[in-house]
Design a protein around this motif. Structure first.
Motif, mmCIF file in Angstrom:
data_model
loop_
_atom_site.group_PDB
_atom_site.id
_atom_site.type_symbol
_atom_site.label_atom_id
_atom_site.label_comp_id
_atom_site.label_asym_id
_atom_site.label_seq_id
_atom_site.Cartn_x
_atom_site.Cartn_y
_atom_site.Cartn_z
ATOM 1 N N ASP A 1 0.832 -1.213 0.000
ATOM 2 C CA ASP A 1 0.000 0.000 0.000
ATOM 3 C C ASP A 1 0.859 1.251 0.000
ATOM 4 N N ARG A 2 1.956 1.239 0.768
ATOM 5 C CA ARG A 2 2.864 2.392 0.747
ATOM 6 C C ARG A 2 3.500 2.549 -0.623
ATOM 7 N N GLU B 1 0.862 4.241 -2.855
ATOM 8 C CA GLU B 1 0.725 5.657 -2.521
ATOM 9 C C GLU B 1 1.914 6.458 -3.029
ATOM 10 N N ASP B 2 3.104 5.876 -2.908
ATOM 11 C CA ASP B 2 4.305 6.588 -3.322
ATOM 12 C C ASP B 2 4.348 6.772 -4.841
ATOM 13 N N GLY C 1 1.475 9.126 -6.250
ATOM 14 C CA GLY C 1 1.674 10.522 -5.891
ATOM 15 C C GLY C 1 2.901 11.148 -6.511
ATOM 16 N N GLY D 1 -2.206 -3.359 -2.853
ATOM 17 C CA GLY D 1 -1.488 -2.202 -3.372
ATOM 18 C C GLY D 1 -1.053 -2.392 -4.818
ATOM 19 N N ARG E 1 7.107 12.652 -3.484
ATOM 20 C CA ARG E 1 6.521 12.871 -4.794
ATOM 21 C C ARG E 1 7.484 13.502 -5.793
#
Length: 584
Positions: free
Chosen positions: A384-385, A388-389, A392, A411, A474
């Motif tokens: 999941d991280r 998100e990384d 973004g 993820g 990001r």
């Protein structure tokens, strides 16, 4: 395997085989025509007309024999003809015969009538075929190109196409008009870069697209990589015209002077903390972007003084004494990299144009920025991280490569749903004596073993690979690719010699020849790094990163003051204010 991926020898062999097949088909058709009844009847009638005496007596017998033979054709005697060669084969053979087979095959072939600055900017991203007035027709007839690119700066005095479009240069205008007509007849799109003043007739020759502006910022020339290795003034005045006077206040301050079209412009901008650029209207923004790419603040100098504006005698010493911060340098360069760099501008120019059949792709100028993320999430939370990384990030990766054990994690499934191409690698435990006793390169600190990265890189198709071991922010991926494009390095990361306070240890024995006291430097070539971005082919070799430099690899350290490599989420300032020089 695609034709463009074959070697030059294989292409020549294939072209020769297809040419022989075409020759065999022509011979078979010729034999069929010569053996046809129609041709035999015609020959008999012609012979009778030439010699009426004996031929008229033999004519009925000859016609009767032809009639009897016409119904008993021997199909076994027909020669089997190979299929006719494809259009793509004709394109490739034409490029081989014209000397365009060498070099990279993943670039568009473009006929150029451009100025020197535009030619230098597009060379790394296009395979250019320069046209000159005396050989334009010969080159256009002998070379198969995908695009015709013309710039208004080509009409500048002193160039081969000087004054093209002017009634006084009828021969050059006629030659360019013929080139445009030839391109239109062959379905080749034409683009005009309106980057400089030019005769109005040049814009009326009939281009498919007219773009107001230049070809973008060539980051391989304008970048801050060698900033501290260039000696020069801390402030520079960019003269946009040879007869433009330098303000007296700048002469009193000892500010350096450089011409806008000088080859020394990149070094002069890198050696300065601030650049004073006259507001001449044309080319002002172009010089600003080049200064930002070099990490230099910009102070515009209006032709007419602005009331209540800060004087140069105050602004220049203040900004010269307070140099740009590392975050500011990186933010300015990142903005140019994402919005104004040469490959971005070329991709925008190609968007929407109708290309001839067989053109490899209009996205090729940006293909060099393709990044494959190599990751091995150990848990669903880490996957999941990862999602998100990557989602973004300001630079979206082209693909993701993970072990098959992580393919079903939420993820990774989310990334696939967002349009990211996901490749999986089969990972199994060793179950044979050879695998159990095989020498495996041990893992480096902070990541898996090089053999594991190599197995993931085998599935990647992008030219660059990002070794993901944790969230990086990001901006970090965009900064890594930007640094690689600016420097031509083979790998980018953080230096292994860095310590927590951001300074390197002292002592000549602890650093290599290229390792210097960097302080807060953002870009420096070193002998050893902890890699974050590397060429995919380099990772496939499975070497330890400590061996890369000894094997001829160029290593660039990016931002040693950022520790592990994570960046803040702040956009950061991108330029200096027009009137006060304040950052914002």
């Amino acid at each position: 395997m695609k034709r463009r991926e074959q070697s030059q020898t294989e292409q020549l062999r294939q072209a020769l085989a297809e040419r022989e097949a075409q020759l065999q088909e022509a011979q078979a058709r010729l034999a069929a025509v010569e053996g046809s009844t129609s041709l035999q009847v015609g020959r008999a009638l012609t012979a009778a007309a030439k010699r009426p005496g004996r031929s008229l007596v033999k004519l009925p017998r000859d016609l009767y024999r032809l009639w009897r033979r016409s119904g008993s054709t021997n199909h076994a005697e027909r020669r089997r003809a190979e299929p006719v060669r494809s259009f793509d084969a004709e394109r490739q053979e034409a490029r081989l015969l014209t000397g365009l087979s060498g070099g990279r095959e993943d670039l568009l072939v473009v006929a150029t009538v451009v100025g020197p600055a535009v030619q230098t900017a597009v060379d790394p991203y296009l395979r250019s075929v320069p046209l000159r007035p005396h050989d334009a027709q010969i080159v256009m007839d002998g070379v198969d190109v995908d695009l015709l690119l013309v710039s208004a700066s080509a009409a500048a005095p002193g160039s081969p196409w000087a004054h093209v479009g002017d009634p006084a240069a009828v021969d050059r205008t006629r030659a360019l008009h013929w080139v445009l007509e030839s391109a239109a007849a062959r379905g080749i799109p034409t683009v005009l870069l309106d980057d400089a003043p030019a005769p109005p007739a040049l814009r009326q020759l009939g281009f498919d697209r007219v773009h107001k502006g230049d070809a973008g910022v060539p980051l391989h020339l304008f970048n801050p990589v060698a900033a501290e290795l260039v000696s020069g003034p801390e402030a520079v005045f960019v003269r946009t015209a040879p007869d433009l006077p330098v303000p007296d206040v700048l002469l009193d301050l000892g500010v350096g002077v450089v011409d806008a079209d000088s080859p020394e412009l990149p070094d002069a901008l890198r050696a300065a903390n601030v650049a004073v650029i006259p507001e001449t209207g044309h080319g002002d923004l172009r010089l600003r972007r080049r200064a930002w790419a070099c990490g230099t603040r910009v102070i515009p100098h209006p032709a007419v003084p602005v009331p209540e504006a800060e004087d140069l005698a105050v602004t220049v010493p203040r900004l010269r004494a307070d140099g740009p911060t590392p975050r500011e340098v990186r933010a300015m360069l990142r903005q140019v990299f994402l919005d104004e760099a040469a490959p971005v501008r070329l991709a925008a120019l190609l968007d929407g144009l109708v290309f001839a059949s067989g053109t490899p792709g209009t996205e090729l100028p940006l293909s060099g920025r393709g990044v494959a993320v190599l990751a091995d999430p150990a848990s669903a939370a880490e996957a999941d991280r990862l999602a998100e990384d990557l989602l973004g990030s300001r630079l979206r990766p082209a693909e993701l490569v993970v072990p098959d054990t992580a393919a079903r994690m939420p993820g990774v499934q989310r990334l696939r749903a967002e349009g990211v191409t996901v490749h999986t690698v089969r990972s199994t435990a060793p179950d044979t004596p050879e695998e159990l006793t095989r020498d495996v390169v041990p893992a480096d600190a902070g990541g898996p073993a090089p053999a594991h990265w190599a197995s993931l890189a085998e599935r990647a198709t992008s030219p660059w690979a990002h070794l993901w071991t944790g969230p990086v922010g990001r901006h970090r991926l965009a900064d890594l690719v930007c640094a690689a494009e600016c420097s031509g390095a083979d790998a980018v990361g953080t230096p292994e010699t860095a310590v927590p306070d951001g300074r390197e240890p002292s002592g000549a024995g602890e650093r290599g020849f290229f390792d210097r006291e960097t302080g807060s430097r953002q870009y420096v070539f070193v002998t050893s790094i902890t890699p974050e971005l590397a060429r995919t082919g380099l990772l496939r070799r499975g070497w330890r990163p400590t061996e890369w430099n000894r094997r001829g690899t160029r290593l660039l350290a990016l931002g040693p003051d950022h520790g592990s490599g994570t960046d803040g989420d702040s956009e950061g300032p991108t330029h200096a204010d027009a009137s006060t020089g304040a950052l914002g």
